[in-house]
Motif scaffolding. Structure first.
Motif, PDB file in Angstrom:
ATOM      1  N   PRO A 248       0.851  -1.201   0.000  1.00 39.38           N
ATOM      2  CA  PRO A 248       0.000   0.000   0.000  1.00 39.38           C
ATOM      3  C   PRO A 248       0.880   1.243   0.000  1.00 39.38           C
ATOM      4  O   PRO A 248       1.597   1.482  -0.973  1.00 39.38           O
ATOM      5  N   SER A 249       0.912   2.016   1.083  1.00 35.39           N
ATOM      6  CA  SER A 249       1.805   3.161   1.189  1.00 35.39           C
ATOM      7  C   SER A 249       3.105   2.672   1.802  1.00 35.39           C
ATOM      8  O   SER A 249       3.299   2.679   3.019  1.00 35.39           O
ATOM      9  N   GLY A 250       4.005   2.176   0.941  1.00 40.65           N
ATOM     10  CA  GLY A 250       5.218   1.518   1.396  1.00 40.65           C
ATOM     11  C   GLY A 250       5.033   0.018   1.417  1.00 40.65           C
ATOM     12  O   GLY A 250       3.926  -0.511   1.289  1.00 40.65           O
ATOM     13  N   GLY A 251       6.153  -0.706   1.564  1.00 41.43           N
ATOM     14  CA  GLY A 251       6.074  -2.136   1.780  1.00 41.43           C
ATOM     15  C   GLY A 251       5.904  -2.996   0.557  1.00 41.43           C
ATOM     16  O   GLY A 251       5.324  -4.086   0.652  1.00 41.43           O
ATOM     17  N   ASP A 252       6.413  -2.579  -0.621  1.00 38.49           N
ATOM     18  CA  ASP A 252       6.468  -3.517  -1.744  1.00 38.49           C
ATOM     19  C   ASP A 252       7.281  -4.730  -1.315  1.00 38.49           C
ATOM     20  O   ASP A 252       8.254  -4.617  -0.566  1.00 38.49           O
ATOM     21  N   GLU A 253       6.899  -5.899  -1.843  1.00 37.81           N
ATOM     22  CA  GLU A 253       7.516  -7.143  -1.383  1.00 37.81           C
ATOM     23  C   GLU A 253       8.084  -7.959  -2.536  1.00 37.81           C
ATOM     24  O   GLU A 253       7.534  -7.968  -3.641  1.00 37.81           O
ATOM     25  N   LEU A 254       9.171  -8.677  -2.232  1.00 39.23           N
ATOM     26  CA  LEU A 254       9.694  -9.715  -3.106  1.00 39.23           C
ATOM     27  C   LEU A 254       9.529 -11.025  -2.362  1.00 39.23           C
ATOM     28  O   LEU A 254      10.087 -11.206  -1.271  1.00 39.23           O
ATOM     29  N   ASN A 255       8.746 -11.930  -2.946  1.00 34.78           N
ATOM     30  CA  ASN A 255       8.396 -13.174  -2.270  1.00 34.78           C
ATOM     31  C   ASN A 255       8.745 -14.392  -3.104  1.00 34.78           C
ATOM     32  O   ASN A 255       8.748 -14.339  -4.344  1.00 34.78           O
ATOM     33  N   ILE A 256       9.025 -15.499  -2.433  1.00 36.48           N
ATOM     34  CA  ILE A 256       9.071 -16.811  -3.067  1.00 36.48           C
ATOM     35  C   ILE A 256       7.734 -17.498  -2.786  1.00 36.48           C
ATOM     36  O   ILE A 256       7.264 -17.522  -1.648  1.00 36.48           O
ATOM     37  N   ILE A 257       7.130 -18.022  -3.838  1.00 36.39           N
ATOM     38  CA  ILE A 257       5.809 -18.631  -3.730  1.00 36.39           C
ATOM     39  C   ILE A 257       5.956 -20.095  -3.309  1.00 36.39           C
ATOM     40  O   ILE A 257       6.608 -20.883  -3.999  1.00 36.39           O
ATOM     41  N   GLU A 258       5.339 -20.444  -2.168  1.00 34.38           N
ATOM     42  CA  GLU A 258       5.410 -21.796  -1.638  1.00 34.38           C
ATOM     43  C   GLU A 258       4.009 -22.384  -1.501  1.00 34.38           C
ATOM     44  O   GLU A 258       3.077 -21.711  -1.048  1.00 34.38           O
ATOM     45  N   LYS A 259       3.876 -23.608  -1.879  1.00 33.92           N
ATOM     46  CA  LYS A 259       2.590 -24.306  -1.925  1.00 33.92           C
ATOM     47  C   LYS A 259       1.792 -24.120  -0.632  1.00 33.92           C
ATOM     48  O   LYS A 259       2.277 -24.395   0.462  1.00 33.92           O
ATOM     49  N   VAL A 267      -3.990  -8.511   6.708  1.00 39.22           N
ATOM     50  CA  VAL A 267      -3.796  -8.569   8.162  1.00 39.22           C
ATOM     51  C   VAL A 267      -2.464  -7.959   8.551  1.00 39.22           C
ATOM     52  O   VAL A 267      -2.355  -7.247   9.559  1.00 39.22           O
ATOM     53  N   VAL A 268      -1.406  -8.242   7.751  1.00 41.09           N
ATOM     54  CA  VAL A 268      -0.085  -7.684   8.017  1.00 41.09           C
ATOM     55  C   VAL A 268       0.482  -7.087   6.740  1.00 41.09           C
ATOM     56  O   VAL A 268       0.085  -7.464   5.631  1.00 41.09           O
ATOM     57  N   SER A 269       1.412  -6.168   6.906  1.00 44.66           N
ATOM     58  CA  SER A 269       2.073  -5.543   5.766  1.00 44.66           C
ATOM     59  C   SER A 269       3.265  -4.742   6.273  1.00 44.66           C
ATOM     60  O   SER A 269       3.271  -4.280   7.422  1.00 44.66           O
ATOM     61  N   TRP A 270       4.259  -4.552   5.396  1.00 46.71           N
ATOM     62  CA  TRP A 270       5.374  -3.661   5.719  1.00 46.71           C
ATOM     63  C   TRP A 270       5.050  -2.213   5.365  1.00 46.71           C
ATOM     64  O   TRP A 270       5.866  -1.319   5.589  1.00 46.71           O
ATOM     65  N   GLY A 271       3.857  -1.969   4.805  1.00 45.31           N
ATOM     66  CA  GLY A 271       3.439  -0.607   4.505  1.00 45.31           C
ATOM     67  C   GLY A 271       2.305  -0.158   5.410  1.00 45.31           C
ATOM     68  O   GLY A 271       1.890  -0.873   6.334  1.00 45.31           O
ATOM     69  N   LYS A 272       1.799   1.026   5.140  1.00 39.76           N
ATOM     70  CA  LYS A 272       0.670   1.587   5.865  1.00 39.76           C
ATOM     71  C   LYS A 272      -0.510   1.761   4.915  1.00 39.76           C
ATOM     72  O   LYS A 272      -0.358   1.730   3.691  1.00 39.76           O
ATOM     73  N   HIS A 273      -1.699   1.936   5.476  1.00 32.23           N
ATOM     74  CA  HIS A 273      -2.848   2.299   4.655  1.00 32.23           C
ATOM     75  C   HIS A 273      -2.624   3.695   4.069  1.00 32.23           C
ATOM     76  O   HIS A 273      -1.873   4.510   4.627  1.00 32.23           O
ATOM     77  N   TYR A 274      -3.302   3.970   2.965  1.00 37.40           N
ATOM     78  CA  TYR A 274      -3.112   5.263   2.305  1.00 37.40           C
ATOM     79  C   TYR A 274      -3.506   6.442   3.192  1.00 37.40           C
ATOM     80  O   TYR A 274      -3.011   7.554   3.011  1.00 37.40           O
ATOM     81  N   PRO A 282       4.625  -8.050   9.536  1.00 29.92           N
ATOM     82  CA  PRO A 282       4.589  -9.520   9.449  1.00 29.92           C
ATOM     83  C   PRO A 282       5.186 -10.265  10.639  1.00 29.92           C
ATOM     84  O   PRO A 282       4.647 -11.328  11.008  1.00 29.92           O
ATOM     85  N   PRO A 283       6.274  -9.796  11.254  1.00 28.41           N
ATOM     86  CA  PRO A 283       6.807 -10.583  12.387  1.00 28.41           C
ATOM     87  C   PRO A 283       5.842 -10.736  13.562  1.00 28.41           C
ATOM     88  O   PRO A 283       6.026 -11.641  14.389  1.00 28.41           O
ATOM     89  N   THR A 284       4.809  -9.877  13.634  1.00 34.13           N
ATOM     90  CA  THR A 284       3.835 -10.013  14.720  1.00 34.13           C
ATOM     91  C   THR A 284       2.916 -11.198  14.513  1.00 34.13           C
ATOM     92  O   THR A 284       2.211 -11.601  15.449  1.00 34.13           O
TER      93      THR A 284
END
Length: 382
Positions: A248-259, A267-274, A282-284
């Protein structure tokens, strides 16, 4: 030669080359990388209305989609653009939806099959992301048919996703799907919003998908809890599927997709709402899969390819990502599944897609009303 700025991002040295005049790009501009490679940027064609996806044909021609018109073109090897191809499905245009990605069947040499993802119009102005295929024949597509339609159809014009990616062995087709800016459904397995799906090339469902047979889940789902993915690629020599996901406002992610994994949105994000409201990080919530890399400020990742060409041998197996917000190509150096370095090439327009040509040059699409196909090559090679 352009000025070069060195900046630090996440503890890594990053090269950012200053922007240059868009008008000058009608001819040739030169960028210099941090390892001393001079890059030539050429404009191959202009006037495309928000080009979105591309795929190289075996003979070197390039399929290019146009989001806002629903047109599909072929860029010829002499850089002339074909007339719009016939047989393309009806597309709901507007906002972030339209005709989006294009991909070749793994057996294209035998069947001439191509795949298109698009915003499919529904009743009452609603739409759904759909995936279909047909046979490329002459100036059009024959026998186009849908093989998957996202459930449910919803209103709104945001977060259609998506990208098409075949597994390295060609057995499976992965399609990333945005959550259509609806938030909570990304945590609900009974719909396809905010998921990555896995199907066969004909649309049938693999029996070993993680949620097959569950009454509360859609069988096509491979992963869920995503926001909006527009960058997808398999790492060469592996079965590792990478995605770049817009925060959202910050927190673009690079992920590996796992089954079967849940990636946590909203619920979690490294960004904030607009509007500035905080979102738990995420660590929470360790039950969610966390990103391997994140960007704040955002880059808005769109388009991804692993470099396998000969023109830049030092970049082999590096990841290339298009940046919409930052108007750049981001090059990531990997050690296995760890990012160890990052370099950025600034450009004067938003980058929607990036791909590697058969000759090892890099092609990018610009996301504008008067969009372009640009070619990035070494000044030491034609």
């Amino acid at each position: 030669m352009k000025n070069i700025h060195l900046i630090v991002l996440s503890g890594l040295l990053v090269l950012a080359v200053t922007s240059f005049s868009a008008m000058a790009l009608e001819q040739v501009e030169t960028l210099t990388t941090k390892d001393g490679v001079d890059l030539k940027v050429e404009n191959l064609t202009a006037g495309l209305n928000h080009p979105w996806g591309m795929a190289f044909l075996p003979d070197g021609r390039l399929l290019v989609t146009e989001r806002n018109t629903g047109n599909l073109y072929i860029l010829q090897t002499d850089n002339t653009l074909s007339e719009p191809l016939t047989g393309v499905p009806e597309v709901r245009t507007g906002g972030q939806g339209g005709l989006m990605d294009v991909a070749l069947d793994p057996d294209f040499a035998e069947n001439n099959m191509i795949y298109l993802s698009y915003a499919k119009p529904g009743e009452g102005g609603k739409a759904a992301t759909a995936l279909g295929r047909g046979v490329l024949a002459g100036a059009g597509i024959d026998s186009f048919e849908d093989i998957f339609v996202q459930k449910p159809y919803v209103d709104g014009s945001n977060h259609f996703g998506n990208r098409i990616e075949f597994s390295p062995d060609g057995r499976y087709l992965f399609l990333a799907l945005g959550e259509r800016f609806k938030f909570d459904p990304a945590q609900d397995l009974s719909n396809h919003l905010g998921t990555v799906i896995r199907i066969h090339a004909d649309g049938s469902i693999p029996e070993d998908n993680p949620f097959v047979g569950r009454q509360d889940a859609e069988d096509e789902i491979w992963t869920y809890g995503h926001r909006n993915i527009e960058a997808v690629a398999f790492q060469p020599g592996t079965e590792i599927l990478w995605v770049g996901e817009m925060g959202p406002s910050g927190g673009d992610e690079l992920n590996i997709i796992e089954k079967g994994a849940n990636y946590g949105w909203p619920v979690v994000s490294w960004g904030k709402h607009y509007d500035g409201r905080k979102i738990p990080e995420p660590p929470t919530r360790p039950e969610f899969k966390d990103a391997l890399r994140r960007w704040t400020p955002v880059i808005s990742p769109s388009g991804m390819a692993f470099y396998q060409g000969d023109m830049f041998p030092g970049w082999r197996n590096n990841m290339l990502i298009g940046g919409l917000t930052t108007k750049e190509v981001v090059r990531l150096v990997l050690d296995g599944s760890t990012v160890v370095d990052e370099e950025r090439f600034s450009l004067p327009k938003r980058i929607r897609d990036v791909d590697v040509a058969p000759d090892g040059s890099i092609y990018v699409l610009t996301d504008h009303d008067e969009g372009n196909v640009w070619r990035i090559s070494s000044t030491e090679q034609p």
